[in-house]
Design an enzyme around this catalytic site. Structure first.
Site, PDB file in Angstrom:
ATOM      1  N   TYR A   1       0.855  -1.192   0.000  1.00 30.82           N
ATOM      2  CA  TYR A   1       0.000   0.000   0.000  1.00 30.82           C
ATOM      3  C   TYR A   1       0.888   1.237   0.000  1.00 30.82           C
ATOM      4  CZ  TYR A   1      -3.234   3.599   1.486  1.00 30.82           C
ATOM      5  OH  TYR A   1      -3.983   4.741   1.538  1.00 30.82           O
TER       6      TYR A   1
ATOM      7  N   GLU B   1      -3.620   7.446  -4.198  1.00 28.33           N
ATOM      8  CA  GLU B   1      -3.549   6.178  -3.477  1.00 28.33           C
ATOM      9  C   GLU B   1      -3.289   5.026  -4.434  1.00 28.33           C
ATOM     10  OE1 GLU B   1      -7.178   4.276  -1.806  1.00 28.33           O
ATOM     11  OE2 GLU B   1      -6.139   4.443   0.115  1.00 28.33           O
TER      12      GLU B   1
END
Ligand code: GDP
Ligand code: MN
Length: 399
Positions: free
Chosen positions: A119, A207
């Site tokens: 992530y 993101e």
């Protein structure tokens, strides 16, 4: 302003960020054509909506054991079948809410063989007023869950705008993701290009979940969610052109045409207020008396009767609104103008729910008189407290 994944990847690609090749498609035929331009033998077909969680999402129109909004495909037959199941159907994910979102476009991408999933995101940290990196080895899954259960697995740091990105930032990311050798070098380059893409376009959020290491040892962004600072869009006409209004709240788009500050919320009491502070206070007091506001609306200081009428129409058109509270403090804004706007709007669209009006300030008597003479079924209120109680009672308390 948010954009689709396929658009985000195009923007990132132009900054040298490693993303898989892919093409957007709005028909089954285009999807097959897109696949024809990709190397194969594995493809990914991805629903393009402004919401995450697509992989685990489900289509309303399909059986519950049908696949979600991100699918691996190994043949043109599969790709056509996936396109047919996705296009025009409604995808429900954790982020769309139960109503889901209609899929009008899909993205056909070359498939990647995943070794590891990470992530990585960039966002503006309002405490430090800096761009922050958030990095975790726990990719591919819900980062909120990771933050809750294993916060030690999330590494964050911010960038001093005076120095910009430095080699040690790249090393920090490589270390957090336990990458070395060539992969650490790739992480370094990735961190630089993501930061440049972020700052050059006035992004608000970027993101990548998941960022992967592929079986052939390459770092790659498999997903990209990007939001831009709407106040800076004037500087980026190419980005502004990526806006997809079909993904946005129709009421908010309508409100923006009249320069109204309007945000849709979950409750059932529509609010029309002047001044952001008074709007906040009105929402608070509605909650205090046990109900929830359906919107935030600031009609502004110098609103015209036309603007007020537009605002009132937006509120009444919302099927969730079971009662309306007009709370105006007339200063620059005059109470008679508000009253006229309300009356005009009701004449046009009718009024099917209780309406409580609290007016105070400039021309208040004239305003009250206009409402009275209109024959409208207005419940007058003396002050904010009285107004909130009256509207909450008339919608029956909690939603
Ligand atoms: P999201 O569910 O909306 O966040 O969509 P993603 O783009 O993140 O896709 C969901 C998941 O599908 C990812 O976390 C990956 O595990 C998987 N996925 C996406 N692209 C590929 C791919 O090219 N190859 C493989 N093997 N899995 C993929
Ligand atoms: Mn994702």
């Amino acid at each position: 302003m948010n954009i689709h994944e396929y658009q985000a990847k195009e923007v990132l690609r132009s900054f040298g960020v490693p993303v898989p090749q892919g093409f957007a498609a709005t028909t089954i035929e285009e999807a097959a054509e897109a696949a024809g331009k990709l190397p194969g033998p594995v493809y990914v077909v991805k629903a393009q909506i402004h919401a995450g969680g697509r992989g685990k999402g489900r289509f309303k129109e399909l059986s519950t054991d049908a696949k979600g909004g991100v699918r691996l495909a190994k043949s043109f037959v599969d790709i056509r079948a996936d396109a047919a199941e996705m296009l025009g159907n409604t995808l429900v994910t954790l982020q769309t809410g139960p109503a889901g979102k209609q899929v009008n476009r899909i993205y056909v991408e070359e498939g990647s063989e995943i070794e590891k999933e990470f992530y990585l995101s960039l966002l503006i940290d309002r405490v430090t007023s800096r761009v922050s990196f958030v990095v975790s080895t726990e990719g591919g899954m819900d980062i909120e869950q990771v933050a809750h259960d294993t916060p030690e697995k999330i590494v964050t740091f911010s960038i001093d705008p005076a120095t910009g990105i430095m080699p040690h930032h790249g090393r920090a990311v490589a270390k957090a993701l336990r990458l070395d050798g060539d992969l650490a070098k790739q992480a370094q380059a990735l961190v630089e290009s993501l930061y440049t893409a972020f700052t050059a376009n006035d992004m608000e959020m970027l993101e990548i979940n998941p960022l992967i290491v592929s079986k052939d040892g390459k770092l790659r962004c498999l997903d990209a969610k990007v939001g831009f600072d709407s106040n800076a869009l004037a500087r980026h006409p190419d980005i502004a052109a990526l806006r997809d209004e079909t993904e946005e709240d129709a009421k908010e788009i309508e409100a923006s045409k009249y320069d109204l500050s309007y945000v849709t919320l979950d409750g059932n009491i529509g609010c029309m207020v002047n001044g952001a502070g008074l709007a906040m206070a009105t929402m608070d007091i509605i909650k205090f008396y046990g109900a929830e506001p359906a919107n935030f609306l600031d009609v502004g200081g110098g609103a015209t009767a036309e603007k007020v009428a537009a605002a009132f129409k937006i509120i009444t058109a919302d099927p969730n609104v079971k009662g309306i509270l007009v709370n105006i403090f007339g200063g620059i804004m005059r109470c008679d103008v508000i009253a006229e706007g309300v009356v005009t709007a009701v004449k046009e669209v009718g009024l099917k729910v209780p309406l409580v009006v609290r007016l105070e300030g400039t021309n208040v008597e004239l305003g009250k008189q206009i409402l009275k003479q209109s024959g409208l079924n207005v419940i007058p209120a003396d002050d904010l407290d009285d107004a909130a109680q009256k509207i909450v009672n008339s919608v029956g308390g909690l939603n």
